[in-house]
Scaffold this active site. Sequence first.
Site, mmCIF file in Angstrom:
data_model
loop_
_atom_site.group_PDB
_atom_site.id
_atom_site.type_symbol
_atom_site.label_atom_id
_atom_site.label_comp_id
_atom_site.label_asym_id
_atom_site.label_seq_id
_atom_site.Cartn_x
_atom_site.Cartn_y
_atom_site.Cartn_z
ATOM 1 N N THR A 194 -4.032 -16.446 -21.515
ATOM 2 C CA THR A 194 -3.730 -16.758 -22.911
ATOM 3 C C THR A 194 -3.795 -18.260 -23.112
ATOM 4 O O THR A 194 -3.268 -19.015 -22.306
ATOM 5 C CB THR A 194 -2.310 -16.271 -23.264
ATOM 6 O OG1 THR A 194 -2.324 -14.858 -23.252
ATOM 7 C CG2 THR A 194 -1.881 -16.768 -24.642
ATOM 8 N N ARG A 222 1.284 -2.618 -29.727
ATOM 9 C CA ARG A 222 2.185 -3.643 -29.180
ATOM 10 C C ARG A 222 1.720 -5.059 -29.568
ATOM 11 O O ARG A 222 0.541 -5.382 -29.530
ATOM 12 C CB ARG A 222 2.240 -3.512 -27.659
ATOM 13 C CG ARG A 222 3.151 -4.534 -26.972
ATOM 14 C CD ARG A 222 2.374 -5.716 -26.408
ATOM 15 N NE ARG A 222 3.220 -6.657 -25.693
ATOM 16 C CZ ARG A 222 2.830 -7.851 -25.290
ATOM 17 N NH1 ARG A 222 1.607 -8.261 -25.528
ATOM 18 N NH2 ARG A 222 3.644 -8.651 -24.658
ATOM 19 N N VAL A 223 2.668 -5.887 -29.955
ATOM 20 C CA VAL A 223 2.381 -7.279 -30.271
ATOM 21 C C VAL A 223 3.267 -8.146 -29.386
ATOM 22 O O VAL A 223 4.466 -7.877 -29.257
ATOM 23 C CB VAL A 223 2.654 -7.571 -31.767
ATOM 24 C CG1 VAL A 223 2.534 -9.057 -32.067
ATOM 25 C CG2 VAL A 223 1.700 -6.772 -32.651
ATOM 26 N N GLY A 224 2.705 -9.163 -28.801
ATOM 27 C CA GLY A 224 3.485 -10.052 -27.927
ATOM 28 C C GLY A 224 3.997 -11.273 -28.656
ATOM 29 O O GLY A 224 4.095 -11.287 -29.888
ATOM 30 N N ASP A 225 4.297 -12.300 -27.910
ATOM 31 C CA ASP A 225 4.862 -13.526 -28.476
ATOM 32 C C ASP A 225 3.802 -14.436 -29.101
ATOM 33 O O ASP A 225 4.105 -15.215 -30.002
ATOM 34 C CB ASP A 225 5.576 -14.326 -27.378
ATOM 35 C CG ASP A 225 4.597 -14.731 -26.265
ATOM 36 O OD1 ASP A 225 3.795 -13.875 -25.841
ATOM 37 O OD2 ASP A 225 4.632 -15.896 -25.838
ATOM 38 N N THR A 245 3.057 -18.855 -22.425
ATOM 39 C CA THR A 245 2.176 -17.832 -21.875
ATOM 40 C C THR A 245 3.013 -16.969 -20.934
ATOM 41 O O THR A 245 4.058 -17.403 -20.468
ATOM 42 C CB THR A 245 0.971 -18.486 -21.145
ATOM 43 O OG1 THR A 245 0.126 -17.458 -20.636
ATOM 44 C CG2 THR A 245 1.403 -19.376 -20.017
ATOM 45 N N GLY A 246 2.557 -15.749 -20.691
ATOM 46 C CA GLY A 246 3.323 -14.867 -19.820
ATOM 47 C C GLY A 246 3.836 -13.650 -20.558
ATOM 48 O O GLY A 246 3.287 -13.279 -21.602
ATOM 49 N N GLY A 248 5.337 -11.706 -23.017
ATOM 50 C CA GLY A 248 5.753 -12.071 -24.365
ATOM 51 C C GLY A 248 7.113 -11.542 -24.781
ATOM 52 O O GLY A 248 7.834 -12.198 -25.534
HETATM 53 C C1 SD4 Z 1 1.590 -11.578 -24.503
HETATM 54 N N1 SD4 Z 1 2.065 -13.840 -23.909
HETATM 55 O O1 SD4 Z 1 0.911 -10.867 -25.225
HETATM 56 C C2 SD4 Z 1 1.003 -12.890 -24.005
HETATM 57 C C3 SD4 Z 1 0.285 -12.606 -22.740
HETATM 58 C C4 SD4 Z 1 -0.138 -13.811 -21.962
HETATM 59 O O2 SD4 Z 1 -1.519 -14.735 -20.410
HETATM 60 O O3 SD4 Z 1 0.347 -14.905 -22.130
HETATM 61 N N2 SD4 Z 1 -1.076 -13.682 -21.063
HETATM 62 O O4 SD4 Z 1 2.714 -11.248 -24.124
#
Ligand code: SD4
Length: 333
Positions: A194, A222-225, A245-246, A248
Amino acid sequence: MERRKFIKNSSLSAAGLVSASTLAACKTDTKPEVAPASTIPVQTAVKPIVVCTWNFFNATEKAWEVLKSGGNALDAVEQGVRVEEADETNETVGKGGRPDRDGNVTLDACIMDKDGNCGSVVCMQNIVHPVSVARKVMEETPHIILAGKGAEKFAYEQGFKKEDLFTESTRKQYEEWLKTSKYETTINIENHDTIGMLAIDDNGDIAGACTTSGMAYKVAGRVGDSPIIGAGLFIDNEVGGATATGVGEEVIRTVGSFLIVELMRQGKSPQEACEEGVKRIMKKNEGRKDFQIGFLAINKNGETGGYCVHPGFTYREYSENGHENREVTSFYE
Ligand code: SD4
């Protein structure tokens, strides 16, 4: 008291409250009080400058070109992250992003400018550049977030083209995944792509953007951060910006990027603020080691910092002082 009388009385007193506060505002004629970001000198020491999550050489190079030729931070971050959206070998952003468990490639992105204007698209299909649709949401609508089919329809209205976001590689991987359909919400610790980008232009103004296809094989919808203002990205032009990143879900629970910017407002350096952000998350997840999160921050001075849960997170920085990929320290060794 009779109900009718009560309603009448309470609306009267509410009206009283309004007029009292209006009076107070008129008397003092001051702006609402906010904690000053006084610990951060207004003058930007390093500018222009751009940073992004992970080692995205071409994306920072593109953003730098924009900044170097006098472009503004908003154009720089949009142009920069578009490079990754178009890169089919990056399998968590834009075209070539991995699909959800039902086989839909759904993208999330947001963008935020120096004035606190922002736009976001969530769970949008068939469009290679969600960050540019997010910018259109910001500039062409009275809204901030458009989702799913609505976002896609809006994109077509704005002239974006429909495109299959699968690549041969992601389709093959998905077919392989279907054999077991093992669903894990955790993200592999070493491998995230990301892109969150923060830039300061020649004027000292800050902007940021973040774009992703989210977690591979996520539950549909699903929606992340990443597209959530305050979670995956936040900019406060008086203070600085942050992006994440990571996993979410954990970033959202802590409103991570907003938290980091507020910590900088209170006087922490970008490095200290990112460390505190990760520690807050780890406090809620005591002992849990099966996820990665990386925070990246920049302050008004152009100082940068990052911190993560597990070793491996890096960020790329580009300014007159050089172009480098920086490894950050981590919560776990
Ligand atoms: C998420 N933060 O959708 C994002 C995923 C991500 O590297 O950062 N991937 O949760």
